[in-house]
Design a protein around this motif. Structure first.
Motif, PDB file in Angstrom:
ATOM      1  N   ILE A 114       0.836  -1.201   0.000  1.00  0.00           N
ATOM      2  CA  ILE A 114       0.000   0.000   0.000  1.00  0.00           C
ATOM      3  C   ILE A 114       0.870   1.250   0.000  1.00  0.00           C
ATOM      4  CG2 ILE A 114      -1.660   1.332   1.368  1.00  0.00           C
ATOM      5  CD1 ILE A 114      -2.868  -1.371   2.242  1.00  0.00           C
ATOM      6  N   CYS A 115       1.892   1.281   0.834  1.00  0.00           N
ATOM      7  CA  CYS A 115       2.800   2.428   0.881  1.00  0.00           C
ATOM      8  C   CYS A 115       3.521   2.623  -0.453  1.00  0.00           C
ATOM      9  CB  CYS A 115       3.807   2.264   2.010  1.00  0.00           C
ATOM     10  SG  CYS A 115       3.094   2.456   3.644  1.00  0.00           S
ATOM     11  N   THR A 116       3.917   1.525  -1.079  1.00  0.00           N
ATOM     12  CA  THR A 116       4.586   1.597  -2.377  1.00  0.00           C
ATOM     13  C   THR A 116       3.656   2.164  -3.439  1.00  0.00           C
ATOM     14  OG1 THR A 116       5.994  -0.279  -1.802  1.00  0.00           O
ATOM     15  CG2 THR A 116       5.786   0.262  -4.146  1.00  0.00           C
ATOM     16  N   ILE A 117       2.423   1.695  -3.460  1.00  0.00           N
ATOM     17  CA  ILE A 117       1.440   2.185  -4.445  1.00  0.00           C
ATOM     18  C   ILE A 117       1.164   3.674  -4.238  1.00  0.00           C
ATOM     19  CG2 ILE A 117      -0.981   2.013  -5.157  1.00  0.00           C
ATOM     20  CD1 ILE A 117      -0.743  -1.033  -4.659  1.00  0.00           C
ATOM     21  N   ILE A 118       0.974   4.085  -2.985  1.00  0.00           N
ATOM     22  CA  ILE A 118       0.736   5.505  -2.693  1.00  0.00           C
ATOM     23  C   ILE A 118       1.943   6.336  -3.099  1.00  0.00           C
ATOM     24  CG2 ILE A 118       0.407   7.181  -0.826  1.00  0.00           C
ATOM     25  CD1 ILE A 118      -1.368   5.056   0.546  1.00  0.00           C
ATOM     26  N   GLY A 119       3.140   5.846  -2.807  1.00  0.00           N
ATOM     27  CA  GLY A 119       4.357   6.546  -3.193  1.00  0.00           C
ATOM     28  C   GLY A 119       4.502   6.682  -4.702  1.00  0.00           C
ATOM     29  N   LEU A 120       4.205   5.604  -5.415  1.00  0.00           N
ATOM     30  CA  LEU A 120       4.272   5.651  -6.882  1.00  0.00           C
ATOM     31  C   LEU A 120       3.266   6.642  -7.455  1.00  0.00           C
ATOM     32  CD1 LEU A 120       4.735   1.889  -7.812  1.00  0.00           C
ATOM     33  CD2 LEU A 120       6.327   3.764  -8.287  1.00  0.00           C
ATOM     34  N   LEU A 121       2.038   6.583  -6.962  1.00  0.00           N
ATOM     35  CA  LEU A 121       1.008   7.514  -7.451  1.00  0.00           C
ATOM     36  C   LEU A 121       1.376   8.959  -7.128  1.00  0.00           C
ATOM     37  CD1 LEU A 121      -2.278   5.571  -6.596  1.00  0.00           C
ATOM     38  CD2 LEU A 121      -1.221   5.895  -8.845  1.00  0.00           C
ATOM     39  N   GLY A 122       1.869   9.184  -5.919  1.00  0.00           N
ATOM     40  CA  GLY A 122       2.306  10.531  -5.538  1.00  0.00           C
ATOM     41  C   GLY A 122       3.442  11.028  -6.413  1.00  0.00           C
ATOM     42  N   GLY A 123       4.385  10.140  -6.703  1.00  0.00           N
ATOM     43  CA  GLY A 123       5.501  10.509  -7.581  1.00  0.00           C
ATOM     44  C   GLY A 123       5.057  10.831  -8.990  1.00  0.00           C
ATOM     45  N   ILE A 124       4.116  10.057  -9.504  1.00  0.00           N
ATOM     46  CA  ILE A 124       3.593  10.309 -10.854  1.00  0.00           C
ATOM     47  C   ILE A 124       2.880  11.650 -10.904  1.00  0.00           C
ATOM     48  CG2 ILE A 124       1.875   9.522 -12.540  1.00  0.00           C
ATOM     49  CD1 ILE A 124       2.660   6.619 -11.695  1.00  0.00           C
ATOM     50  N   VAL A 125       2.035  11.903  -9.910  1.00  0.00           N
ATOM     51  CA  VAL A 125       1.299  13.173  -9.874  1.00  0.00           C
ATOM     52  C   VAL A 125       2.267  14.341  -9.743  1.00  0.00           C
ATOM     53  CG1 VAL A 125      -0.330  14.558  -8.511  1.00  0.00           C
ATOM     54  CG2 VAL A 125      -0.853  12.164  -8.993  1.00  0.00           C
ATOM     55  N   ALA A 126       3.225  14.249  -8.824  1.00  0.00           N
ATOM     56  CA  ALA A 126       4.203  15.330  -8.652  1.00  0.00           C
ATOM     57  C   ALA A 126       4.989  15.556  -9.936  1.00  0.00           C
ATOM     58  CB  ALA A 126       5.148  15.011  -7.492  1.00  0.00           C
ATOM     59  N   ASN A 127       5.353  14.484 -10.634  1.00  0.00           N
ATOM     60  CA  ASN A 127       6.076  14.611 -11.892  1.00  0.00           C
ATOM     61  C   ASN A 127       5.236  15.334 -12.945  1.00  0.00           C
ATOM     62  OD1 ASN A 127       8.367  14.055 -13.621  1.00  0.00           O
ATOM     63  ND2 ASN A 127       6.994  12.612 -14.672  1.00  0.00           N
ATOM     64  N   CYS A 128       3.946  15.063 -12.984  1.00  0.00           N
ATOM     65  CA  CYS A 128       3.058  15.741 -13.938  1.00  0.00           C
ATOM     66  C   CYS A 128       3.053  17.252 -13.717  1.00  0.00           C
ATOM     67  CB  CYS A 128       1.634  15.210 -13.824  1.00  0.00           C
ATOM     68  SG  CYS A 128       1.418  13.548 -14.463  1.00  0.00           S
ATOM     69  N   PHE A 129       3.241  17.680 -12.461  1.00  0.00           N
ATOM     70  CA  PHE A 129       3.248  19.101 -12.133  1.00  0.00           C
ATOM     71  C   PHE A 129       4.652  19.700 -12.187  1.00  0.00           C
ATOM     72  CE2 PHE A 129      -0.801  17.853 -10.341  1.00  0.00           C
ATOM     73  CZ  PHE A 129      -1.604  18.939 -10.640  1.00  0.00           C
ATOM     74  N   GLY A 130       5.632  18.921 -12.618  1.00  0.00           N
ATOM     75  CA  GLY A 130       6.994  19.423 -12.715  1.00  0.00           C
ATOM     76  C   GLY A 130       7.785  19.275 -11.431  1.00  0.00           C
ATOM     77  N   GLY A 131       7.329  18.423 -10.555  1.00  0.00           N
ATOM     78  CA  GLY A 131       8.029  18.188  -9.300  1.00  0.00           C
ATOM     79  C   GLY A 131       7.332  18.862  -8.138  1.00  0.00           C
ATOM     80  N   TRP A 132       7.636  18.372  -6.953  1.00  0.00           N
ATOM     81  CA  TRP A 132       7.038  18.909  -5.735  1.00  0.00           C
ATOM     82  C   TRP A 132       7.914  20.059  -5.252  1.00  0.00           C
ATOM     83  CZ3 TRP A 132       2.428  18.782  -3.918  1.00  0.00           C
ATOM     84  CH2 TRP A 132       2.158  19.092  -2.587  1.00  0.00           C
ATOM     85  N   THR A 133       7.626  21.262  -5.730  1.00  0.00           N
ATOM     86  CA  THR A 133       8.425  22.442  -5.414  1.00  0.00           C
ATOM     87  C   THR A 133       7.851  23.166  -4.199  1.00  0.00           C
ATOM     88  OG1 THR A 133       7.087  23.862  -6.837  1.00  0.00           O
ATOM     89  CG2 THR A 133       8.976  22.747  -7.865  1.00  0.00           C
TER      90      THR A 133
END
Length: 141
Positions: free
Chosen positions: A5-24
């Motif tokens: 579950i933590c891995t899936i949440i981390g992957l989804l969070g990383g994908i979303v952050a990447n779509c926005f150009g990173g978590w700035t």
């Protein structure tokens, strides 16, 4: 199971952050201000019964949903700004969009504080009035 579950949440969070150009810092600030604005708006309507979003000034689910949809649209514009940066080879469109929406959220938070009865300096009231009049002027064009 917990690790999956933590891995899936981390992957989804990383994908979303990447779509926005990173978590700035700018994106973090915008999301933080959006959360503060939403919950302070809930407090204005639910506790103070002073909301300008409803005729009764109290909580209405429709007004809450409209607020969430607006916030999602704000994030969509940040995503569009990032994609424009990539398309034209620059790195400032997303930041400009983010800063503009941060200011908008800050104005809304300040308005909510005023509706809660927090004493605000006159310069803040005047600045908000000017910005609202400018916004209304542009909407009518």
């Amino acid at each position: 199971m917990k690790e999956i579950i933590c891995t899936i949440i981390g992957l989804l969070g990383g994908i979303v952050a990447n779509c926005f150009g990173g978590w700035t810092n700018g994106l973090f600030t915008l999301v933080l201000f959006m959360i503060i604005d939403y919950f302070s708006g809930l407090a204005v309507a639910g506790l103070f019964h002073a909301s300008k979003k409803t005729s009764s000034g109290t909580l209405e689910s429709r007004a809450g949903w409209k607020g969430l949809v607006r916030k999602c649209m704000t994030l969509l514009f940040v995503l569009i700004g990032h994609r424009l940066d990539l398309a034209i080879g620059v790195s400032y469109v997303r930041d400009a969009v983010t800063i503009g929406f941060i200011v908008n959220e800050l104005i809304s938070i300040t308005e909510n504080a005023g509706l809660m009865g927090l004493p605000l300096p006159d310069i803040i009231h005047k600045s908000i009035d000017i910005l609202q009049k400018e916004g209304n002027h542009h909407e009518n064009l």
